[in-house]
Write a protein that holds these residues in place. Structure first.
Motif, PDB file in Angstrom:
ATOM      1  N   ALA A 178       0.838  -1.208   0.000  1.00  0.00           N
ATOM      2  CA  ALA A 178       0.000   0.000   0.000  1.00  0.00           C
ATOM      3  C   ALA A 178       0.871   1.256   0.000  1.00  0.00           C
ATOM      4  O   ALA A 178       0.577   2.231  -0.707  1.00  0.00           O
ATOM      5  N   TRP A 179       1.949   1.242   0.782  1.00  0.00           N
ATOM      6  CA  TRP A 179       2.870   2.382   0.841  1.00  0.00           C
ATOM      7  C   TRP A 179       3.521   2.616  -0.517  1.00  0.00           C
ATOM      8  O   TRP A 179       3.607   3.763  -0.982  1.00  0.00           O
ATOM      9  N   LEU A 180       3.953   1.546  -1.182  1.00  0.00           N
ATOM     10  CA  LEU A 180       4.561   1.684  -2.506  1.00  0.00           C
ATOM     11  C   LEU A 180       3.558   2.276  -3.506  1.00  0.00           C
ATOM     12  O   LEU A 180       3.894   3.191  -4.264  1.00  0.00           O
ATOM     13  N   ARG A 181       2.326   1.773  -3.487  1.00  0.00           N
ATOM     14  CA  ARG A 181       1.287   2.309  -4.379  1.00  0.00           C
ATOM     15  C   ARG A 181       1.036   3.792  -4.093  1.00  0.00           C
ATOM     16  O   ARG A 181       0.944   4.615  -5.008  1.00  0.00           O
ATOM     17  N   GLN A 182       0.904   4.121  -2.818  1.00  0.00           N
ATOM     18  CA  GLN A 182       0.620   5.501  -2.402  1.00  0.00           C
ATOM     19  C   GLN A 182       1.699   6.461  -2.893  1.00  0.00           C
ATOM     20  O   GLN A 182       1.403   7.602  -3.252  1.00  0.00           O
ATOM     21  N   HIS A 183       2.944   6.004  -2.917  1.00  0.00           N
ATOM     22  CA  HIS A 183       4.062   6.855  -3.334  1.00  0.00           C
ATOM     23  C   HIS A 183       4.395   6.726  -4.824  1.00  0.00           C
ATOM     24  O   HIS A 183       5.332   7.357  -5.310  1.00  0.00           O
ATOM     25  N   GLY A 184       3.640   5.909  -5.534  1.00  0.00           N
ATOM     26  CA  GLY A 184       3.866   5.765  -6.970  1.00  0.00           C
ATOM     27  C   GLY A 184       5.074   4.930  -7.342  1.00  0.00           C
ATOM     28  O   GLY A 184       5.568   5.017  -8.458  1.00  0.00           O
ATOM     29  N   TYR A 185       5.539   4.110  -6.407  1.00  0.00           N
ATOM     30  CA  TYR A 185       6.676   3.223  -6.668  1.00  0.00           C
ATOM     31  C   TYR A 185       6.143   1.871  -7.134  1.00  0.00           C
ATOM     32  O   TYR A 185       5.946   0.962  -6.338  1.00  0.00           O
ATOM     33  N   LEU A 186       5.886   1.753  -8.420  1.00  0.00           N
ATOM     34  CA  LEU A 186       5.302   0.532  -8.960  1.00  0.00           C
ATOM     35  C   LEU A 186       6.286  -0.152  -9.896  1.00  0.00           C
ATOM     36  O   LEU A 186       6.694   0.438 -10.904  1.00  0.00           O
ATOM     37  N   PRO A 187       6.676  -1.374  -9.578  1.00  0.00           N
ATOM     38  CA  PRO A 187       7.676  -2.058 -10.412  1.00  0.00           C
ATOM     39  C   PRO A 187       7.106  -2.522 -11.742  1.00  0.00           C
ATOM     40  O   PRO A 187       5.939  -2.894 -11.843  1.00  0.00           O
ATOM     41  N   ASP A 188       7.959  -2.489 -12.751  1.00  0.00           N
ATOM     42  CA  ASP A 188       7.600  -3.109 -14.021  1.00  0.00           C
ATOM     43  C   ASP A 188       8.392  -4.394 -14.234  1.00  0.00           C
ATOM     44  O   ASP A 188       8.223  -5.075 -15.245  1.00  0.00           O
ATOM     45  N   GLN A 189       9.240  -4.732 -13.251  1.00  0.00           N
ATOM     46  CA  GLN A 189       9.936  -6.016 -13.240  1.00  0.00           C
ATOM     47  C   GLN A 189      10.170  -6.409 -11.781  1.00  0.00           C
ATOM     48  O   GLN A 189      10.520  -5.561 -10.956  1.00  0.00           O
ATOM     49  N   VAL A 190       9.968  -7.690 -11.483  1.00  0.00           N
ATOM     50  CA  VAL A 190      10.199  -8.214 -10.143  1.00  0.00           C
ATOM     51  C   VAL A 190      11.154  -9.392 -10.248  1.00  0.00           C
ATOM     52  O   VAL A 190      10.912 -10.333 -11.011  1.00  0.00           O
ATOM     53  N   ILE A 191      12.244  -9.323  -9.479  1.00  0.00           N
ATOM     54  CA  ILE A 191      13.209 -10.415  -9.404  1.00  0.00           C
ATOM     55  C   ILE A 191      13.256 -10.827  -7.938  1.00  0.00           C
ATOM     56  O   ILE A 191      13.537 -10.002  -7.068  1.00  0.00           O
ATOM     57  N   SER A 192      12.976 -12.096  -7.663  1.00  0.00           N
ATOM     58  CA  SER A 192      12.804 -12.536  -6.289  1.00  0.00           C
ATOM     59  C   SER A 192      13.418 -13.902  -6.043  1.00  0.00           C
ATOM     60  O   SER A 192      13.451 -14.752  -6.932  1.00  0.00           O
ATOM     61  N   SER A 193      13.835 -14.096  -4.816  1.00  0.00           N
ATOM     62  CA  SER A 193      14.173 -15.443  -4.354  1.00  0.00           C
ATOM     63  C   SER A 193      12.947 -16.330  -4.566  1.00  0.00           C
ATOM     64  O   SER A 193      11.813 -15.855  -4.538  1.00  0.00           O
ATOM     65  N   ASP A 194      13.193 -17.616  -4.748  1.00  0.00           N
ATOM     66  CA  ASP A 194      12.070 -18.537  -4.932  1.00  0.00           C
ATOM     67  C   ASP A 194      11.573 -19.157  -3.635  1.00  0.00           C
ATOM     68  O   ASP A 194      10.716 -20.034  -3.650  1.00  0.00           O
TER      69      ASP A 194
END
Length: 165
Positions: free
Chosen positions: A40-56
């Motif tokens: 929610a904090w990321l959305r509120q601040h407009g920090y929206l990823p267009d790529q996600v790289i994550s541990s599995d």
């Protein structure tokens, strides 16, 4: 042009099922609530990823799901499970998105955060990087392959406790 890195440690995991190995641990109730708050904090601040790289690992997968950001299909990779800073940097240098969310584990992610930024934020929890900690970092480049140690500028840093307590 710039590139933005959202660097997030997985949310709080459960330790109640001792039959599960570390890789298979799930989030606990607080972890799910924290991941939702970070999303929610990321959305509120407009920090929206267009790529996600994550541990599995299960807990990183669940963290991503609970963040509720959607928008792109995450890349889950075993290479980021308990990865050290050099592996995190290597993975990030191969990124193609403009705003990349990198989701991983301590101690590597805390060490990576401290080494990738030019100046650490004035926050007591930055260097221990508690569960759910998230830093938004900007790089003055248009190619992830060009990033290196001490090149990022911190735009924001938050820990879930600041959002949920």
């Amino acid at each position: 042009m710039t590139r933005i890195l959202i660097l997030t440690r997985h949310a709080k995991s459960a330790w109640d099922d001792i039959s599960l190995g570390d890789h298979d641990r799930t989030l606990n109730k607080r972890g799910r609530r924290s991941a939702q708050a970070i999303g929610a904090w990321l959305r509120q601040h407009g920090y929206l990823p267009d790529q996600v790289i994550s541990s599995d690992a299960v807990r990183t997968r669940e963290t991503w799901t609970e963040m509720g950001l959607g928008g792109c299909e995450p890349e889950f990779t075993r290479a980021l499970y308990l990865a050290q800073p050099e592996q995190l940097l290597s993975s990030l240098r191969q990124a193609s998105g403009r705003v990349v969310l990198l989701l991983g584990h301590n101690p590597g992610i805390a060490e990576f955060a401290g080494q990738i930024v030019d100046e650490a934020p004035a926050h007591a929890r930055f260097f221990d990087y508690p569960t759910g900690a998230t830093t938004v970092i900007e790089f003055a480049t248009d190619d992830w392959a060009e990033i290196g140690w001490h090149k990022g500028e911190v735009l924001d840093f938050i820990v879930p406790r600041e959002l949920t307590d």
